[in-house]
Scaffold this active site. Structure first.
Site, PDB file in Angstrom:
ATOM      1  N   ARG A  31       0.866  -1.181   0.000  1.00 27.83           N
ATOM      2  CA  ARG A  31       0.000   0.000   0.000  1.00 27.83           C
ATOM      3  C   ARG A  31       0.898   1.226   0.000  1.00 27.83           C
ATOM      4  O   ARG A  31       1.582   1.519   0.993  1.00 27.83           O
ATOM      5  CB  ARG A  31      -0.891  -0.015   1.243  1.00 27.83           C
ATOM      6  CG  ARG A  31      -1.863   1.172   1.301  1.00 27.83           C
ATOM      7  CD  ARG A  31      -2.968   1.014   0.279  1.00 27.83           C
ATOM      8  NE  ARG A  31      -4.038   1.995   0.490  1.00 27.83           N
ATOM      9  CZ  ARG A  31      -4.336   2.960  -0.371  1.00 27.83           C
ATOM     10  NH1 ARG A  31      -3.639   3.084  -1.499  1.00 27.83           N
ATOM     11  NH2 ARG A  31      -5.333   3.790  -0.129  1.00 27.83           N
ATOM     12  N   GLY A  32       0.926   1.923  -1.142  1.00 26.65           N
ATOM     13  CA  GLY A  32       1.860   3.016  -1.319  1.00 26.65           C
ATOM     14  C   GLY A  32       1.791   4.089  -0.255  1.00 26.65           C
ATOM     15  O   GLY A  32       2.814   4.631   0.171  1.00 26.65           O
ATOM     16  N   ASP A  34       1.314   3.863   2.774  1.00 23.53           N
ATOM     17  CA  ASP A  34       1.946   3.443   4.033  1.00 23.53           C
ATOM     18  C   ASP A  34       3.471   3.347   3.942  1.00 23.53           C
ATOM     19  O   ASP A  34       4.185   3.781   4.855  1.00 23.53           O
ATOM     20  CB  ASP A  34       1.403   2.086   4.481  1.00 23.53           C
ATOM     21  CG  ASP A  34       0.004   2.167   5.074  1.00 23.53           C
ATOM     22  OD1 ASP A  34      -0.420   3.270   5.429  1.00 23.53           O
ATOM     23  OD2 ASP A  34      -0.653   1.118   5.175  1.00 23.53           O
ATOM     24  N   ARG A  36       5.584   3.261   0.616  1.00 25.13           N
ATOM     25  CA  ARG A  36       6.323   3.459  -0.639  1.00 25.13           C
ATOM     26  C   ARG A  36       7.611   4.259  -0.434  1.00 25.13           C
ATOM     27  O   ARG A  36       8.662   3.923  -0.990  1.00 25.13           O
ATOM     28  CB  ARG A  36       5.449   4.158  -1.687  1.00 25.13           C
ATOM     29  CG  ARG A  36       6.187   4.341  -3.026  1.00 25.13           C
ATOM     30  CD  ARG A  36       5.385   5.153  -4.024  1.00 25.13           C
ATOM     31  NE  ARG A  36       4.183   4.467  -4.431  1.00 25.13           N
ATOM     32  CZ  ARG A  36       4.136   3.518  -5.372  1.00 25.13           C
ATOM     33  NH1 ARG A  36       5.258   3.153  -5.982  1.00 25.13           N
ATOM     34  NH2 ARG A  36       2.995   2.948  -5.695  1.00 25.13           N
ATOM     35  N   GLY A  64       0.205   3.543 -20.291  1.00 24.41           N
ATOM     36  CA  GLY A  64      -0.796   3.230 -21.299  1.00 24.41           C
ATOM     37  C   GLY A  64      -1.251   1.797 -21.284  1.00 24.41           C
ATOM     38  O   GLY A  64      -2.220   1.436 -21.935  1.00 24.41           O
ATOM     39  N   GLU A  98      -4.076  -8.427  -5.930  1.00 23.45           N
ATOM     40  CA  GLU A  98      -2.731  -8.992  -6.061  1.00 23.45           C
ATOM     41  C   GLU A  98      -2.547 -10.179  -5.120  1.00 23.45           C
ATOM     42  O   GLU A  98      -1.983 -11.212  -5.515  1.00 23.45           O
ATOM     43  CB  GLU A  98      -1.680  -7.924  -5.758  1.00 23.45           C
ATOM     44  CG  GLU A  98      -1.523  -6.872  -6.842  1.00 23.45           C
ATOM     45  CD  GLU A  98      -0.662  -5.703  -6.416  1.00 23.45           C
ATOM     46  OE1 GLU A  98      -0.627  -4.704  -7.148  1.00 23.45           O
ATOM     47  OE2 GLU A  98      -0.028  -5.797  -5.349  1.00 23.45           O
TER      48      GLU A  98
END
Length: 455
Positions: A31-32, A34, A36, A64, A98
């Site tokens: 979870r970015g 928290d 990253r 993209g 994921e």
């Protein structure tokens, strides 16, 4: 609300499947918001410095591309899957997806619990638990996902949190110590990965036994060096991988360095090569600033290490001197593959194992496996298949490529036509090749006599 059911997932593999389709060593799920810019940033850097290819969504997702399909492919093409559980992990639908896809993959899952406990993840709806508010929200947004999907997420968390993993508490809350533990564990796990040898290892056992005998595994008072010689595609690397898989567990450390001729053509590449060997054998975290420094480091650090080292496709004296000095500990074994026997003589190997190709029966068998998925071709194709296998002169790669080219031909007439067409082309090529070789021999003789007269 539905009760959580017992998760039905396969147990983690005892060996990780290793093949050319695996693009990443490690996949990080997190979870970015928290972690990253803290743990993940530092862990990613440490893993990449150790020479590992790491999937990190901000780094690896192509702009993209559909994020769903990209993540799915990344999970499928990664050896080790590390979900990093934090308090806000369950807020992200992508993180939960994921986790679910990890459980459906063949990857090796090792969870990391950052600021939560395993029981918090195992029972995400537990009253007062850090993940409970997120799941409560998911159940109020059933227009985005149905209850079955949420149950799959919960089952995945239950399964993963039951696996052995890492916690901050085990490292006394020190993030740096945790990262060192994770990197060491990942490297050790990857060392146990069996290398992909061959789909159909026809005729390999004989060469394997001979090479094992030449390595003299019982000898522990010196370093044994063995060379494998032969033309391209004859099976040198395949043989080296088969032997490496068989014996690497007997050594303090092991390292298989692939395709040196293509990856170490200048000093910078030689330094990269030295760094890879030092990281593989010693988990060395520093940098190699020059080829000479790399030699000094290897001489200083590897003297007491009983190692198995494979140097694949060496074609230059500088490559050899950069990575194979008198610095491995007694009992070490070094295998060098090369198309150039002169390189092996420079390496002062104890013996040279020459790869001469397959016999006629083995060649037909290998061709048939790749063309027809059986040990021998059906009767209608036996004659032309035998002639074609003979024309390839026991060359495994040629047999594999031509057989695979026929694999998708279903109609008997298509197969017969294609076999006959390929046979004609091979025979024409061989006649042309033999003519060129005869011209070269004649030219060499003329040059020799001319030189003799001059002298």
């Amino acid at each position: 609300m539905m009760e959580i059911s017992a998760p039905q997932y396969e147990p983690p593999p005892t060996h990780i499947s290793f093949d050319g389709n695996n693009n990443f060593h490690v996949f990080l799920s997190f979870r970015g918001a928290d972690v990253r810019k803290t743990l993940v940033d530092h862990l990613y850097e440490a893993l990449t410095v150790a020479g590992l290819r790491v999937f990190l969504d901000s780094e690896e997702l192509e702009k993209g591309k559909d994020i769903d399909s990209s993540l799915q492919r990344a999970i499928e093409k990664s050896h080790i899957l590390i979900p990093i559980f934090s308090k806000r992990y369950a807020e992200s639908r992508w993180c939960l997806e994921e986790a679910a896809r990890m459980c459906r993959s063949n990857g090796f899952i090792i969870p990391l619990f950052y600021d939560v406990e395993a029981c918090d993840v195992r029972y995400p709806q537990r009253k007062g638990g850090p993940l409970a508010p997120a799941f409560q929200k998911h159940y109020t947004h059933l227009d985005r996902h149905d209850e079955n999907t949420i149950e799959e997420w919960k089952n995945a968390l239950h399964h993963i949190s039951s696996l052995s993993g890492w916690t901050m508490e085990a490292e006394s809350g020190y993030e740096g110590k945790l990262i060192r533990t994770v990197v060491g564990h990942v490297l050790n796990t990857l060392k146990n990965v069996p290398l992909d040898v061959a789909m159909h290892p026809v005729g390999l056992q004989r060469d394997k036994n001979e090479l094992l005998h030449s390595l003299n595994l019982s000898s522990t008072d010196r370093v044994v060096r063995v060379g494998i010689s032969g033309i391209g595609g004859i099976g040198k690397t395949t043989l080296a991988k088969a032997v490496y898989n068989k014996i690497h567990g007997r050594f303090d450390a092991s390292c298989f360095v692939f395709n040196i001729a293509a990856t170490a053509q200048n000093n910078t590449r030689l330094m990269d090569l030295q760094g890879r060997i030092l990281r593989s054998l010693l988990n060395y975290q520093g940098e190699v600033s020059s080829a000479d420094q790399g030699k000094m480091l290897m001489r200083d650090r590897l003297r007491g290490v009983r190692a198995l080292v494979v140097l694949d496709d060496v074609d230059d004296r500088n490559q050899l001197h950069a990575v194979d000095g008198n610095w491995f500990g007694n009992g070490s074994k070094v295998i060098i593959t090369s198309r150039n026997k002169h390189i092996l003589n420079l390496a002062e190997v104890d013996s040279i194992h020459e790869m001469n190709g397959l016999g006629e029966d083995e060649a037909l068998q290998l061709f048939s496996w790749h063309a027809f998925s059986r040990a021998l071709p059906d009767t209608p194709y036996e004659g032309v298949s035998t002639r074609l296998a003979k024309a390839c002169r026991g060359h495994p790669l040629s047999l594999e490529i031509i057989g695979a080219h026929l694999y998708d031909k279903k109609a008997p007439d298509d197969i017969q036509k294609k076999l006959s067409s390929i046979l004609v082309k091979i025979q024409a090529y061989l006649e042309s090749f033999e003519s060129v070789m005869m011209d070269l021999v004649t030219l060499r003789r003329k040059y020799f006599w001319t030189l003799l007269v001059i002298l």
